[in-house]
Design an enzyme around this catalytic site. Structure first.
Site, PDB file in Angstrom:
ATOM      1  N   ASP A 131       0.867  -1.172   0.000  1.00  0.00           N
ATOM      2  CA  ASP A 131       0.000   0.000   0.000  1.00  0.00           C
ATOM      3  C   ASP A 131       0.908   1.228   0.000  1.00  0.00           C
ATOM      4  O   ASP A 131       2.071   1.154   0.438  1.00  0.00           O
ATOM      5  CB  ASP A 131      -0.883  -0.032   1.249  1.00  0.00           C
ATOM      6  CG  ASP A 131      -1.621   1.267   1.462  1.00  0.00           C
ATOM      7  OD1 ASP A 131      -2.427   1.633   0.594  1.00  0.00           O
ATOM      8  OD2 ASP A 131      -1.380   1.918   2.497  1.00  0.00           O
TER       9      ASP A 131
ATOM     10  N   TYR B 184      -0.078   5.030   0.854  1.00  0.00           N
ATOM     11  CA  TYR B 184      -0.236   6.110   1.824  1.00  0.00           C
ATOM     12  C   TYR B 184      -0.392   5.576   3.247  1.00  0.00           C
ATOM     13  O   TYR B 184      -1.316   4.836   3.554  1.00  0.00           O
ATOM     14  CB  TYR B 184      -1.421   6.986   1.429  1.00  0.00           C
ATOM     15  CG  TYR B 184      -1.235   7.576   0.047  1.00  0.00           C
ATOM     16  CD1 TYR B 184      -0.245   8.513  -0.189  1.00  0.00           C
ATOM     17  CD2 TYR B 184      -2.025   7.170  -1.021  1.00  0.00           C
ATOM     18  CE1 TYR B 184      -0.044   9.046  -1.462  1.00  0.00           C
ATOM     19  CE2 TYR B 184      -1.840   7.692  -2.294  1.00  0.00           C
ATOM     20  CZ  TYR B 184      -0.835   8.625  -2.505  1.00  0.00           C
ATOM     21  OH  TYR B 184      -0.642   9.138  -3.766  1.00  0.00           O
TER      22      TYR B 184
ATOM     23  N   SER C  17      -2.361   0.762  -4.847  1.00  0.00           N
ATOM     24  CA  SER C  17      -2.845   1.913  -4.090  1.00  0.00           C
ATOM     25  C   SER C  17      -4.122   2.495  -4.653  1.00  0.00           C
ATOM     26  O   SER C  17      -4.409   2.415  -5.850  1.00  0.00           O
ATOM     27  CB  SER C  17      -1.761   3.004  -4.101  1.00  0.00           C
ATOM     28  OG  SER C  17      -2.225   4.215  -3.537  1.00  0.00           O
ATOM     29  N   ASN C  18      -4.895   3.140  -3.771  1.00  0.00           N
ATOM     30  CA  ASN C  18      -6.025   3.962  -4.187  1.00  0.00           C
ATOM     31  C   ASN C  18      -5.579   5.171  -5.005  1.00  0.00           C
ATOM     32  O   ASN C  18      -6.373   5.750  -5.743  1.00  0.00           O
ATOM     33  CB  ASN C  18      -6.787   4.471  -2.960  1.00  0.00           C
ATOM     34  CG  ASN C  18      -7.778   3.467  -2.415  1.00  0.00           C
ATOM     35  OD1 ASN C  18      -8.146   2.511  -3.072  1.00  0.00           O
ATOM     36  ND2 ASN C  18      -8.221   3.695  -1.182  1.00  0.00           N
TER      37      ASN C  18
END
Length: 227
Positions: free
Chosen positions: A11, A13, A119-120
């Site tokens: 991931d 953040y 990641s988003n």
């Protein structure tokens, strides 16, 4: 130990990049509101991604990040337009990494593991963050949820890592500081190391992380030799 691992997926953040560094970079203006702004900004950012996912109203994470910042600034009686907002958003593009990150990524690459971000974050956000941190050569893939059109914890997001890397889920070690993300990746079938940087309580959700650490510096010791 985690055996049979061929790829390490991270991931972004809160795991690789310290989202608090944006507000910390404006401490001269924010003062004692820097901490509350970071917390509220992050909470709303995640809430908006989940709610948009449930509604089927996907937009790039950059817009979600800006909307969440606007809410946080207004809530804390800070100007929601003008130089402060622009400065915070620009800083979010080049967040600092946690201190151990470059060394851990280097060690994993030297040990023969494939590495990736999942990641988003939108592609341009992730590209700026990776370049700004000097990590351009540290990953085999940088994967955005833009490729799926929905945010985590949609299982299709985790499937993208499998597809892009050509590695089965059970041979991927997934690392996240977000407990909900760690549980979702585990429920999907990945091996999971929850990097519990913030001493959170464990979630009551499907999936069980294989290991809990407090820094990614603990990761290489958990990984058996590739084979």
């Amino acid at each position: 130990m985690l055996t049979g691992i061929r790829a390490c997926v991270f991931d972004a953040y809160g795991t690789l990049f310290d989202f608090a560094s944006a507000a910390d970079g404006c401490a001269d203006v924010l003062g004692d509101k820097a901490g509350p702004l970071t917390a509220l900004w992050r909470d709303k950012q995640l809430q908006y991604s989940w709610l948009r996912g449930l509604q089927g109203r996907y937009v790039p994470f950059w817009q979600v990040t800006g909307d969440a910042l606007d809410f946080a600034l207004e809530t804390l009686d800070l100007p929601a337009d003008g130089p402060l907002r622009e400065r915070l958003m620009n800083l979010y593009r080049t967040l600092g990494t946690f201190p151990e990150v470059p060394g851990v990524l280097r060690a994993l690459r030297e040990a023969g593991f494939a590495t990736a971000i999942l990641s988003n974050g939108s592609p341009d956000m992730l590209a700026s963050a990776v370049e700004g941190a000097g990590l351009a050569g540290a990953f085999d893939a940088v994967i955005s949820v833009d490729e799926v059109g929905n945010f985590k914890p949609d299982p299709r997001v985790y499937q993208r890592a499998v597809d892009r890397l050509g590695v089965p889920a059970e041979a991927i070690a997934f690392q996240s500081s977000n407990a909900w993300d760690a549980h979702a990746a585990s429920a999907f079938g990945m091996r999971v190391v929850w990097c519990n940087r913030y001493s959170q309580r464990r979630e009551r959700l499907p999936g069980i992380p294989d290991h809990e650490v407090h820094s990614l510096a603990e990761l290489p010791a958990l990984l058996a030799t590739q084979g």
